[in-house]
Design a protein around this motif. Structure first.
Motif, short mmCIF file in Angstrom:
data_model
loop_
_atom_site.label_atom_id
_atom_site.label_comp_id
_atom_site.label_asym_id
_atom_site.label_seq_id
_atom_site.Cartn_x
_atom_site.Cartn_y
_atom_site.Cartn_z
N ARG A 5 0.85 -1.19 0.00
CA ARG A 5 0.00 0.00 0.00
C ARG A 5 0.88 1.24 0.00
O ARG A 5 1.90 1.30 0.67
CB ARG A 5 -0.89 -0.02 1.25
CG ARG A 5 -1.85 1.14 1.39
CD ARG A 5 -2.83 0.91 2.53
NE ARG A 5 -2.16 0.87 3.83
CZ ARG A 5 -2.82 0.73 4.99
NH1 ARG A 5 -4.13 0.57 4.99
NH2 ARG A 5 -2.15 0.72 6.12
N LEU A 6 0.46 2.24 -0.78
CA LEU A 6 1.23 3.48 -0.90
C LEU A 6 0.29 4.67 -0.81
O LEU A 6 -0.69 4.75 -1.55
CB LEU A 6 1.98 3.51 -2.24
CG LEU A 6 2.70 4.80 -2.61
CD1 LEU A 6 3.80 5.14 -1.60
CD2 LEU A 6 3.29 4.70 -4.02
N ILE A 7 0.58 5.59 0.08
CA ILE A 7 -0.22 6.79 0.20
C ILE A 7 0.10 7.76 -0.93
O ILE A 7 1.24 7.88 -1.37
CB ILE A 7 0.00 7.48 1.58
CG1 ILE A 7 -1.08 8.53 1.83
CG2 ILE A 7 1.40 8.08 1.68
CD1 ILE A 7 -1.09 9.06 3.25
N LYS A 8 -0.94 8.44 -1.45
CA LYS A 8 -0.75 9.43 -2.50
C LYS A 8 -0.40 10.78 -1.88
O LYS A 8 -0.82 11.10 -0.78
CB LYS A 8 -2.02 9.57 -3.34
CG LYS A 8 -2.35 8.35 -4.17
CD LYS A 8 -3.45 8.65 -5.18
CE LYS A 8 -4.77 8.94 -4.49
NZ LYS A 8 -5.86 9.23 -5.46
N GLY A 9 0.36 11.56 -2.64
CA GLY A 9 0.72 12.90 -2.21
C GLY A 9 0.34 13.92 -3.26
O GLY A 9 -0.77 13.88 -3.80
N ASP A 10 1.28 14.80 -3.58
CA ASP A 10 0.99 15.93 -4.44
C ASP A 10 1.21 15.68 -5.93
O ASP A 10 0.88 16.54 -6.76
CB ASP A 10 1.83 17.14 -4.02
CG ASP A 10 1.48 17.63 -2.62
OD1 ASP A 10 0.31 17.45 -2.22
OD2 ASP A 10 2.37 18.17 -1.94
N PHE A 11 1.79 14.54 -6.28
CA PHE A 11 2.03 14.26 -7.70
C PHE A 11 0.79 13.64 -8.33
O PHE A 11 -0.20 13.35 -7.65
CB PHE A 11 3.24 13.34 -7.85
CG PHE A 11 4.55 14.01 -7.50
CD1 PHE A 11 5.16 14.86 -8.39
CD2 PHE A 11 5.15 13.78 -6.27
CE1 PHE A 11 6.36 15.51 -8.07
CE2 PHE A 11 6.34 14.41 -5.94
CZ PHE A 11 6.94 15.27 -6.83
N GLN A 12 0.85 13.41 -9.63
CA GLN A 12 -0.28 12.80 -10.32
C GLN A 12 -0.42 11.34 -9.90
O GLN A 12 0.56 10.67 -9.56
CB GLN A 12 -0.08 12.89 -11.83
CG GLN A 12 -0.11 14.31 -12.37
CD GLN A 12 0.01 14.36 -13.88
OE1 GLN A 12 0.07 13.33 -14.55
NE2 GLN A 12 0.06 15.57 -14.42
N GLU A 13 -1.63 10.86 -9.96
CA GLU A 13 -1.91 9.48 -9.54
C GLU A 13 -1.04 8.47 -10.28
O GLU A 13 -0.55 7.50 -9.69
CB GLU A 13 -3.39 9.18 -9.77
CG GLU A 13 -3.85 7.83 -9.25
CD GLU A 13 -5.36 7.71 -9.36
OE1 GLU A 13 -6.05 8.26 -8.49
OE2 GLU A 13 -5.82 7.07 -10.33
N ILE A 14 -0.81 8.71 -11.56
CA ILE A 14 -0.01 7.77 -12.36
C ILE A 14 1.40 7.63 -11.82
O ILE A 14 2.02 6.56 -11.94
CB ILE A 14 0.02 8.21 -13.85
CG1 ILE A 14 0.68 7.13 -14.71
CG2 ILE A 14 0.70 9.54 -14.02
CD1 ILE A 14 -0.04 5.81 -14.71
N ASP A 15 1.93 8.67 -11.19
CA ASP A 15 3.29 8.59 -10.64
C ASP A 15 3.36 7.56 -9.50
O ASP A 15 4.35 6.83 -9.38
CB ASP A 15 3.74 9.96 -10.13
CG ASP A 15 3.89 10.97 -11.25
OD1 ASP A 15 4.45 10.60 -12.29
OD2 ASP A 15 3.45 12.12 -11.08
N TYR A 16 2.32 7.51 -8.69
CA TYR A 16 2.29 6.55 -7.58
C TYR A 16 2.01 5.14 -8.10
O TYR A 16 2.56 4.15 -7.59
CB TYR A 16 1.24 6.98 -6.55
CG TYR A 16 1.53 8.35 -6.00
CD1 TYR A 16 2.45 8.52 -4.97
CD2 TYR A 16 0.93 9.47 -6.56
CE1 TYR A 16 2.75 9.79 -4.49
CE2 TYR A 16 1.23 10.75 -6.08
CZ TYR A 16 2.14 10.90 -5.05
OH TYR A 16 2.45 12.15 -4.59
N ILE A 17 1.19 5.06 -9.14
CA ILE A 17 0.96 3.76 -9.77
C ILE A 17 2.25 3.21 -10.35
O ILE A 17 2.54 2.01 -10.26
CB ILE A 17 -0.15 3.87 -10.84
CG1 ILE A 17 -1.50 4.13 -10.16
CG2 ILE A 17 -0.21 2.62 -11.71
CD1 ILE A 17 -2.62 4.45 -11.12
#
Length: 210
Positions: free
Chosen positions: A30-42
């Protein structure tokens, strides 16, 4: 629904989850999202999936993994998941998420794109050659040589270098990363390139010997 190597990636509220990695490492990631675009966390999750599926490692709490030129860490907050944390820039502790890791990777890619180059990311497990003065923040002349896999290829020299090759030190990349975050975005330049830092200005050139 997103799938990568038959592992499902879900976005729920502020988190990106895997569904299927439990078969490999007994937990999901699991990874929390921050200020970048969703695709970056994906993309980060896809990187982790590649690592797990391709290498089938045994993962335990607090285990570290290199993410390009930075370090992530698996931490158990909920017994069902490995949450992803990252090293702080000071190297002394960790924080939830991967904001700096994403930012650094983007910065390195942008620097290479300026010169029409494909990034060659060094990683935390590689070694780097430095002279005295690097840790102390002095101006640097740097060149990256084609090198074995355990070496990043970078040689970093300051005016403190006494021209005695025996005085050079071979250290882990992460020591330099924590001491010199000001040069990190240039360290994905490929073999055969150099940069010169003088008075906080940096000039990138191709090595004339290449």
């Amino acid at each position: 629904m997103i799938q990568h190597k038959k592992i499902v990636i879900k976005v729920i509220d502020n988190y990106i989850y895997t569904e299927g990695l439990i078969a490999y490492i007994n937990k999901e990631v699991r990874l929390i999202k921050g200020d970048f675009q969703e695709i970056d966390y994906i993309d980060v999750i896809k990187y982790i999936i590649d690592y797990v599926v391709d290498n089938q490692p045994v993962i335990s709490e607090n285990q570290k993994i290199g993410y390009y030129s930075w370090a992530l860490q698996f931490k158990i907050v909920d017994s069902n998941f490995f949450d992803l944390y990252e090293a702080n820039i000071n190297g002394e502790d960790i924080k939830e998420g991967c904001e700096f890791a994403i930012s650094l990777t983007k910065d390195q890619s942008e620097i290479c794109a300026e010169y029409g180059l494909i990034p060659l990311f060094p990683n935390f497990s590689q070694m780097i050659v430095i002279s005295k003065g690097v840790y102390e923040g002095k101006d640097i002349e740097a060149i990256r040589y084609d090198s074995p896999e355990h070496m990043s290829g970078w040689w970093l020299i300051t005016d403190d270098y006494d021209d005695d090759i025996k005085s050079l030190m071979t250290v882990h990349f992460y020591h330099v990363a924590f001491k010199r975050p000001d040069i990190l975005k240039y360290l994905a330049l490929p073999f055969g390139y150099r940069f010169l830092m003088e008075n906080n200005e940096i000039e990138v050139t191709k090595d004339e010997d290449e």
